[in-house]
Motif scaffolding. Structure first.
Motif, PDB file in Angstrom:
ATOM      1  N   GLY A  55       0.645  -1.273   0.209  1.00 53.24           N
ATOM      2  CA  GLY A  55      -0.280  -0.369   0.230  1.00 53.24           C
ATOM      3  C   GLY A  55       0.774   1.039   0.105  1.00 53.24           C
ATOM      4  O   GLY A  55       0.818   1.809  -1.114  1.00 53.24           O
ATOM      5  N   LEU A  56       1.638   1.422   1.108  1.00 56.08           N
ATOM      6  CA  LEU A  56       2.951   2.325   0.632  1.00 56.08           C
ATOM      7  C   LEU A  56       3.539   2.899  -0.622  1.00 56.08           C
ATOM      8  O   LEU A  56       3.796   3.620  -1.400  1.00 56.08           O
ATOM      9  N   GLY A  57       3.447   1.436  -1.197  1.00 54.96           N
ATOM     10  CA  GLY A  57       4.752   1.052  -2.161  1.00 54.96           C
ATOM     11  C   GLY A  57       3.850   1.737  -3.497  1.00 54.96           C
ATOM     12  O   GLY A  57       4.397   2.989  -4.453  1.00 54.96           O
ATOM     13  N   VAL A  58       2.248   1.663  -3.295  1.00 51.55           N
ATOM     14  CA  VAL A  58       1.823   1.959  -4.468  1.00 51.55           C
ATOM     15  C   VAL A  58       1.489   3.577  -4.330  1.00 51.55           C
ATOM     16  O   VAL A  58       1.070   3.984  -5.171  1.00 51.55           O
ATOM     17  N   PHE A  59       1.408   3.963  -3.300  1.00 49.89           N
ATOM     18  CA  PHE A  59       1.126   5.356  -2.936  1.00 49.89           C
ATOM     19  C   PHE A  59       2.457   6.880  -3.043  1.00 49.89           C
ATOM     20  O   PHE A  59       2.075   7.236  -3.927  1.00 49.89           O
ATOM     21  N   ASN A  60       3.768   5.720  -3.529  1.00 48.70           N
ATOM     22  CA  ASN A  60       4.222   5.947  -3.732  1.00 48.70           C
ATOM     23  C   ASN A  60       5.362   6.768  -4.859  1.00 48.70           C
ATOM     24  O   ASN A  60       5.422   7.587  -5.254  1.00 48.70           O
ATOM     25  N   ALA A  61       3.930   5.172  -5.765  1.00 50.47           N
ATOM     26  CA  ALA A  61       3.739   4.828  -6.790  1.00 50.47           C
ATOM     27  C   ALA A  61       3.326   6.436  -8.079  1.00 50.47           C
ATOM     28  O   ALA A  61       3.566   6.899  -8.962  1.00 50.47           O
ATOM     29  N   ALA A  62       2.278   5.635  -6.960  1.00 52.27           N
ATOM     30  CA  ALA A  62       0.724   7.368  -7.533  1.00 52.27           C
ATOM     31  C   ALA A  62       1.285   8.585  -7.263  1.00 52.27           C
ATOM     32  O   ALA A  62       1.543   9.844  -8.072  1.00 52.27           O
ATOM     33  N   ILE A  63       2.365   9.028  -6.689  1.00 51.61           N
ATOM     34  CA  ILE A  63       2.719  10.134  -5.844  1.00 51.61           C
ATOM     35  C   ILE A  63       4.118  10.463  -7.174  1.00 51.61           C
ATOM     36  O   ILE A  63       4.074  12.120  -7.318  1.00 51.61           O
ATOM     37  N   ALA A  64       4.557   9.160  -7.413  1.00 51.54           N
ATOM     38  CA  ALA A  64       5.858   9.862  -8.404  1.00 51.54           C
ATOM     39  C   ALA A  64       5.436  10.299  -9.422  1.00 51.54           C
ATOM     40  O   ALA A  64       5.640  11.414  -9.891  1.00 51.54           O
ATOM     41  N   MET A  65       3.658   9.112  -9.662  1.00 48.70           N
ATOM     42  CA  MET A  65       3.699   9.870 -11.286  1.00 48.70           C
ATOM     43  C   MET A  65       3.116  10.764 -11.482  1.00 48.70           C
ATOM     44  O   MET A  65       2.510  11.576 -11.975  1.00 48.70           O
ATOM     45  N   GLY A  66       1.488  11.306 -10.037  1.00 52.05           N
ATOM     46  CA  GLY A  66       1.413  12.131 -10.410  1.00 52.05           C
ATOM     47  C   GLY A  66       1.360  13.110 -10.441  1.00 52.05           C
ATOM     48  O   GLY A  66       0.344  14.490 -10.293  1.00 52.05           O
ATOM     49  N   ALA A  67       2.468  13.634  -9.061  1.00 52.18           N
ATOM     50  CA  ALA A  67       2.819  15.441  -9.064  1.00 52.18           C
ATOM     51  C   ALA A  67       4.373  15.180  -8.716  1.00 52.18           C
ATOM     52  O   ALA A  67       4.426  16.039  -9.424  1.00 52.18           O
ATOM     53  N   SER A  68       5.554  14.803  -8.401  1.00 44.96           N
ATOM     54  CA  SER A  68       6.425  14.551  -8.342  1.00 44.96           C
ATOM     55  C   SER A  68       7.030  14.828  -9.159  1.00 44.96           C
ATOM     56  O   SER A  68       8.303  15.295  -9.416  1.00 44.96           O
ATOM     57  N   ILE A  69       6.972  13.517 -10.573  1.00 47.17           N
ATOM     58  CA  ILE A  69       7.066  13.944 -11.514  1.00 47.17           C
ATOM     59  C   ILE A  69       7.243  14.949 -12.552  1.00 47.17           C
ATOM     60  O   ILE A  69       7.664  15.360 -13.185  1.00 47.17           O
ATOM     61  N   PRO A  70       5.519  15.449 -12.315  1.00 44.05           N
ATOM     62  CA  PRO A  70       5.361  16.210 -13.429  1.00 44.05           C
ATOM     63  C   PRO A  70       5.460  17.943 -12.984  1.00 44.05           C
ATOM     64  O   PRO A  70       5.612  18.627 -13.572  1.00 44.05           O
ATOM     65  N   ALA A  71       5.425  17.817 -11.710  1.00 43.40           N
ATOM     66  CA  ALA A  71       5.545  18.689 -11.220  1.00 43.40           C
ATOM     67  C   ALA A  71       6.480  19.505 -11.418  1.00 43.40           C
ATOM     68  O   ALA A  71       6.974  21.108 -12.121  1.00 43.40           O
ATOM     69  N   PRO A  72       7.633  19.639 -11.154  1.00 40.94           N
ATOM     70  CA  PRO A  72       9.191  20.379 -11.346  1.00 40.94           C
ATOM     71  C   PRO A  72       9.310  20.743 -12.945  1.00 40.94           C
ATOM     72  O   PRO A  72       9.213  21.416 -13.176  1.00 40.94           O
ATOM     73  N   ILE A  73       8.716  20.140 -13.988  1.00 38.11           N
ATOM     74  CA  ILE A  73       8.563  20.042 -15.682  1.00 38.11           C
ATOM     75  C   ILE A  73       7.851  20.967 -15.860  1.00 38.11           C
ATOM     76  O   ILE A  73       8.120  22.048 -16.385  1.00 38.11           O
TER      77      ILE A  73
END
Length: 734
Positions: free
Chosen positions: A624-642
């Motif tokens: 569950g924590l792994g899915v949470f991290n993957a979701a944050i990466a895909m939806g926030a921390s990857i696109p946000a800085p770009i």
């Protein structure tokens, strides 16, 4: 009266006998239940579910147990995990704090540097689910140690560009005391000869950019691998280390210690950037000068060394803490007393002691998680929250440099000071309140909604805080000509306004100078300066005709000529590198709002973590924590800085150009920059508020503290102890 007393005594003796019979019957039932539990829950089944008792021993190889066993305590892991988070926080905040300097040194636009910061999240998106599933069923502290070693290797990769390419081109060559220079590309002079080495220079710049982007992207990926393990298996290890009632307090203490990471990271960046990128040969410009490039690489060596030390401490921790094993064992015994079916229902929800063969276990966990309404709502809420946070925090140091004309070192010092106190209050306040007052889920979710609303309002307020800046003379001409001839000098025509620098072949390189703290010029050439020298350790420009003309009559005095007539004599002004210093009272208002924003961010962390822990089964917690991290990466921390970087680049007014190749941005339209940096987070926090309103409808399904489980566990311990005492007494009587 005597008969009455006898009747009273008889009644009293009867009640005592009844109580004794009830207690005996209760003990008999407990003893029978304990025996039934022993029959259902055998030693072999215990080891199959929980693993052997040796898994609770500290140490490595043959050096296990003994004096090292004192480390097998929740407090030990709390300290070590907090230090892990501290150093990890140092890495990511140090990377953000030095980002503008790396942009300047290697001529990177914001969208490219923003892409580099996504390396941390790309690895989480690709590996988070699978790695957390495997690591969650393995030796979790050793997986964490592997992550820390990878992060240390990432620090080494980040330093390699400096080792290979050095300091780069110095913006201004250092002068010795009393030395005067008349041939300088930034001075007013005749037409410069064309640059015949432009093609070679373009290739060199391309190689440097490709190298630094590749190596820093790899460094971010390795650090992201470590971060992924900490926030998944590291968190689940902490959650099971103590009883559920104490988890909020442990999270608060851990979070409070963890905030020292960003503080130390920003402080380390401030110290490192106060030195020139090549400390052995600093130029004659102050750190506030836009061309100043700090020693961005020093901090990576410090952080990497700390990570190597932490790796060894994690290797000593046991696979499972003794206290955690006892609590799970109590749960199993309680279920076993109810029967075999009840026991196996509980076993199915627990984390298996051995790795599950094949990948079927992963997809079963993922399926259960994705059909969990509460989990999906908190995912949506946190994607919005972290998108706003990552975009804002990545480009905030650069904003402070441009908006308030601070050096990179000073900007990071202010951020560090604001972050520490505010985050401490946020983490400790909410963690302590949840531990001691135990508010229900409904109250906690309403509190989260209030924090989102407050955060939205604070960002909207910061949109309206700015400073008045003086005009930079010559900049409009460069911007107007730049698109037509980005690689040529700017030939200043003889006009009424700029006749003082007519005939100068001014370089388009941005290197502002200040005239007596009053007016800024684009570079010494636009001020009409024809020479420079070093006086009292400071580089000054001389014969600056435009500096005198634009400030007349401030720099004229009445003198008598030989004929006795009064004439005007021009006084040489002071012309130095850098911006003119000016006070900006609104900065302190902005700093106060930043403190409140940090506080609201921190206050929401403990409730969110508790919801993530409690809304899934024990066996699904790591995944569950792994899915949470993957979701944050895909939806926030990857696109946000770009996306933030692309939007901020759009507000650039003056680009650095080398041989026609666009580099980083020298000057921004600050109104646009300010609106982008604060307006987007304000809108996203309003969306967070909506998800929390939906989450409020599910509050009855969230149990933060697990009271029933804890009480049952306590009853089992008491029953076991009583049964053992009774058995011992019966043996003595026989």
């Amino acid at each position: 009266m005597a008969p009455n007393n006898d009747n009273g005594n008889n009644i009293g003796n009867s009640s005592v006998e009844e109580r004794t019979q009830d207690e005996t019957a209760s003990l008999t039932r407990d003893t029978q239940g304990r025996r039934r539990a022993s029959d259902v829950l055998s030693k072999e089944l215990e080891e199959e579910v929980l693993g052997p008792v040796e898994d609770t021993l500290c140490g490595l190889g043959s050096l296990k147990g003994g004096f090292l066993q004192q480390l097998a305590h929740p407090g030990t892991y709390l300290v070590i995990s907090s230090v892990v988070a501290l150093v990890q926080g140092m890495f990511f905040t140090y990377s953000n704090a030095t980002l503008s300097t790396i942009e300047k040194r290697f001529r990177l636009p914001s969208k490219v540097s923003g892409f580099v910061t996504t390396g941390n999240d790309v690895i989480q998106l690709l590996l988070s689910i699978h790695i957390t599933f495997v690591a969650g069923r393995g030796h979790r502290p050793r997986w964490l140690a592997l992550g820390m070693f990878c992060a240390a290797l990432g620090c080494l990769l980040a330093v390699i560009p400096h080792i290979v390419f050095g300091a780069g081109d110095l913006p201004i060559q250092p002068l010795t005391a009393g030395q005067s220079v008349t041939r300088d590309s930034l001075l007013c002079q005749a037409r410069n000869s064309s640059d015949t080495s432009c093609e070679q220079g373009k290739k060199a710049i391309g190689v440097e950019q490709a190298t630094v982007v590749t190596l820093h992207l790899m460094a971010q990926m390795l650090a992201g691998f470590a971060s992924m393990l900490y926030y998944t298996v590291g968190y689940s290890y902490l959650d099971e280390a103590v009883s559920k009632k104490k988890v909020p307090l442990f999270l608060a203490v851990s979070g409070s210690l963890r905030i020292l990471g960003p503080v130390c990271g920003y402080s380390l960046a401030g110290w490192s950037l106060s030195y020139w990128v090549d400390p052995a040969s600093p130029p004659d410009i102050p750190p506030r000068h836009p061309s100043w490039i700090g020693a961005w690489w020093i901090g990576y060596l410090v952080i990497g060394s700390a990570l190597l030390v932490i790796t060894w401490s994690l290797l000593l921790l046991p696979r499972m803490l003794p206290g955690a094993r006892r609590r799970v064992l109590h749960t199993l015994r309680n279920a076993a007393m109810k029967g075999k079916d009840s026991l196996y229902e509980v076993i199915k929800t627990l984390r298996p002691a051995k790795r599950t063969k094949g990948q079927g276990g992963i997809w079963s966990s993922v399926r259960r998680i994705l059909t969990n309404k509460i989990y999906m709502l908190i995912i949506a809420n946190q994607v919005l929250f972290w998108f706003a946070f990552f975009g804002y925090i990545t480009f905030k140091p650069k904003y402070l440099e441009h908006q308030f004309k601070m050096s990179a070192a000073k900007a990071n010092q202010y951020i560090a000071g604001a972050a520490m106190a505010a985050t401490l209050v946020g983490w400790l306040g909410t963690g302590s309140a949840l531990t001691f007052f135990r508010p229900r889920a409904k109250v906690v979710i309403i509190f989260m909604a209030a924090l989102s609303l407050t955060n939205c309002i604070l960002h909207l307020c910061m949109v309206n805080i700015s400073c008045d800046h003086s005009t930079i003379h010559g900049m409009d001409m460069v911007i107007q000509i730049g698109d037509e001839a980005p690689t040529r000098g700017v030939i200043v025509e003889s006009t009424k306004n700029d006749s003082c620098s007519s005939g100068c072949d001014c370089s388009p390189k941005f290197s502002p100078v200040c005239v007596d703290g009053m007016k800024n010029f684009y570079n010494p050439c636009f001020a009409g300066c024809t020479s420079s020298s070093k006086r009292n350790g400071t580089k000054v420009y001389e014969d600056c005709k435009c500096a005198v003309d634009t400030l007349m009559p401030s720099y004229t005095t009445a003198q008598k000529s030989d004929t006795g007539e009064k004439v005007l004599d021009k006084v040489e002004p002071s012309v130095k590198d850098g911006y003119c210093q000016h006070d900006c009272p609104t900065f302190y208002m902005y700093l106060a709002l930043t403190v409140l924003t940090k506080m609201t961010h921190a206050a929401s962390r403990v409730p969110v973590n508790l919801i993530l822990f409690r809304c899934v089964e024990e066996r699904d917690k790591d995944v569950g924590l792994g899915v949470f991290n993957a979701a944050i990466a895909m939806g926030a921390s990857i696109p946000a800085p770009i996306i933030f970087g692309w939007a901020i680049d759009y507000s650039c007014r003056l680009w650095e150009n080398s041989c026609g190749q666009q580099g980083f941005c020298w000057l921004y339209d600050l109104d646009s920059y300010r609106s982008i940096l604060h307006g987007i987070p304000a809108a996203l926090m309003a969306c967070c508020l909506l998800t929390e309103i939906f989450l409020l409808t599910q509050h009855k399904k969230i149990h933060f503290y697990g009271e029933e489980e804890e009480e049952n566990s306590d009853k089992i311990s008491s029953a076991d102890a009583t049964a053992e005492e009774t058995t011992a007494l019966n043996s003595e009587a026989c």
